[in-house]
Write a protein that holds these residues in place. Structure first.
Motif, PDB file in Angstrom:
ATOM      1  N   ALA A   1       0.670  -1.212  -0.015  1.00  0.00           N
ATOM      2  CA  ALA A   1      -0.290  -0.071   0.011  1.00  0.00           C
ATOM      3  C   ALA A   1       0.885   1.344   0.002  1.00  0.00           C
ATOM      4  O   ALA A   1       0.798   2.077  -0.801  1.00  0.00           O
ATOM      5  N   ALA A   2       1.920   1.490   0.963  1.00  0.00           N
ATOM      6  CA  ALA A   2       2.692   2.583   0.724  1.00  0.00           C
ATOM      7  C   ALA A   2       3.609   2.672  -0.410  1.00  0.00           C
ATOM      8  O   ALA A   2       3.648   3.815  -0.832  1.00  0.00           O
ATOM      9  N   LYS A   3       3.812   1.544  -1.053  1.00  0.00           N
ATOM     10  CA  LYS A   3       4.608   1.355  -2.203  1.00  0.00           C
ATOM     11  C   LYS A   3       3.630   2.230  -3.406  1.00  0.00           C
ATOM     12  O   LYS A   3       4.104   3.138  -4.175  1.00  0.00           O
ATOM     13  N   ALA A   4       2.568   1.797  -3.424  1.00  0.00           N
ATOM     14  CA  ALA A   4       1.503   2.079  -4.460  1.00  0.00           C
ATOM     15  C   ALA A   4       1.106   3.573  -4.257  1.00  0.00           C
ATOM     16  O   ALA A   4       1.202   4.292  -5.202  1.00  0.00           O
ATOM     17  N   ILE A   5       1.008   4.091  -3.084  1.00  0.00           N
ATOM     18  CA  ILE A   5       0.801   5.509  -2.693  1.00  0.00           C
ATOM     19  C   ILE A   5       1.999   6.327  -2.992  1.00  0.00           C
ATOM     20  O   ILE A   5       1.756   7.256  -3.968  1.00  0.00           O
ATOM     21  N   GLU A   6       2.998   6.134  -2.735  1.00  0.00           N
ATOM     22  CA  GLU A   6       4.367   6.734  -2.969  1.00  0.00           C
ATOM     23  C   GLU A   6       4.574   6.831  -4.751  1.00  0.00           C
ATOM     24  O   GLU A   6       5.148   7.716  -4.983  1.00  0.00           O
TER      25      GLU A   6
ATOM     26  N   VAL B   1      -0.569   5.285   6.414  1.00  0.00           N
ATOM     27  CA  VAL B   1      -1.509   5.321   5.192  1.00  0.00           C
ATOM     28  C   VAL B   1      -2.214   6.700   4.943  1.00  0.00           C
ATOM     29  O   VAL B   1      -2.187   7.139   3.822  1.00  0.00           O
ATOM     30  N   LYS B   2      -2.673   7.260   5.988  1.00  0.00           N
ATOM     31  CA  LYS B   2      -3.571   8.205   5.719  1.00  0.00           C
ATOM     32  C   LYS B   2      -2.824   9.744   5.119  1.00  0.00           C
ATOM     33  O   LYS B   2      -3.118  10.563   4.502  1.00  0.00           O
ATOM     34  N   ALA B   3      -1.479  10.009   5.777  1.00  0.00           N
ATOM     35  CA  ALA B   3      -0.744  11.019   5.424  1.00  0.00           C
ATOM     36  C   ALA B   3      -0.543  11.067   4.150  1.00  0.00           C
ATOM     37  O   ALA B   3      -0.899  12.161   3.547  1.00  0.00           O
ATOM     38  N   PRO B   4       0.136  10.187   3.575  1.00  0.00           N
ATOM     39  CA  PRO B   4       0.232  10.002   2.265  1.00  0.00           C
ATOM     40  C   PRO B   4      -0.804  10.295   1.111  1.00  0.00           C
ATOM     41  O   PRO B   4      -0.938  10.720   0.146  1.00  0.00           O
ATOM     42  N   CYS B   5      -1.905   9.424   1.584  1.00  0.00           N
ATOM     43  CA  CYS B   5      -3.015   9.448   0.897  1.00  0.00           C
ATOM     44  C   CYS B   5      -3.692  10.991   0.889  1.00  0.00           C
ATOM     45  O   CYS B   5      -3.988  11.515  -0.123  1.00  0.00           O
ATOM     46  N   ALA B   6      -3.699  11.747   2.063  1.00  0.00           N
ATOM     47  CA  ALA B   6      -4.027  13.186   2.005  1.00  0.00           C
ATOM     48  C   ALA B   6      -3.126  13.996   0.956  1.00  0.00           C
ATOM     49  O   ALA B   6      -3.603  14.574   0.243  1.00  0.00           O
ATOM     50  N   ASP B   7      -1.893  13.962   1.010  1.00  0.00           N
ATOM     51  CA  ASP B   7      -0.853  14.423   0.118  1.00  0.00           C
ATOM     52  C   ASP B   7      -1.188  13.998  -1.437  1.00  0.00           C
ATOM     53  O   ASP B   7      -0.892  15.072  -2.207  1.00  0.00           O
ATOM     54  N   GLN B   8      -1.441  13.002  -1.669  1.00  0.00           N
ATOM     55  CA  GLN B   8      -1.869  12.442  -3.165  1.00  0.00           C
ATOM     56  C   GLN B   8      -3.303  12.691  -3.390  1.00  0.00           C
ATOM     57  O   GLN B   8      -3.729  12.337  -4.494  1.00  0.00           O
TER      58      GLN B   8
END
Length: 88
Positions: A27-32, A54-61
């Motif tokens: 999940a982290a890899k796919a978000i990044e 999970v939530k922090a990078p999702c908010a950025d993206q």
């Protein structure tokens, strides 16, 4: 149609085509890598660090983060037995 009815239907298509990421690492890899369109997080995930991770990078993206009622239910939707979140 409520979200708990719609999410299994939404998850089915990428699951069939191999576009589903399972687990924290995938999940982290796919978000990044900007490959995530949706991240489903289980309500009963008891690891606050995982939720933040999970939530922090999702908010950025600008990735939506709906929640599943439980990890067991989310695992059933994704076709795996035990999982806290998934991304496609």
């Amino acid at each position: 149609m409520d979200i708990n009815t719609a999410l299994p239907l939404v998850i089915r298509k990428p699951k069939v085509h191999g576009g589903l990421a399972h687990g924290l690492h995938e999940a982290a890899k796919a978000i990044e890598q900007h490959n995530a369109h949706l991240c489903v997080l289980a309500d009963d995930c008891d690891q606050p660090d995982y939720v933040k991770l999970v939530k922090a990078p999702c908010a950025d993206q600008n990735v939506k983060v709906p929640s599943a009622p439980s990890a067991k239910t989310l695992g059933e939707w994704a076709g795996v037995s035990k999982i806290s979140f998934l991304i496609y």
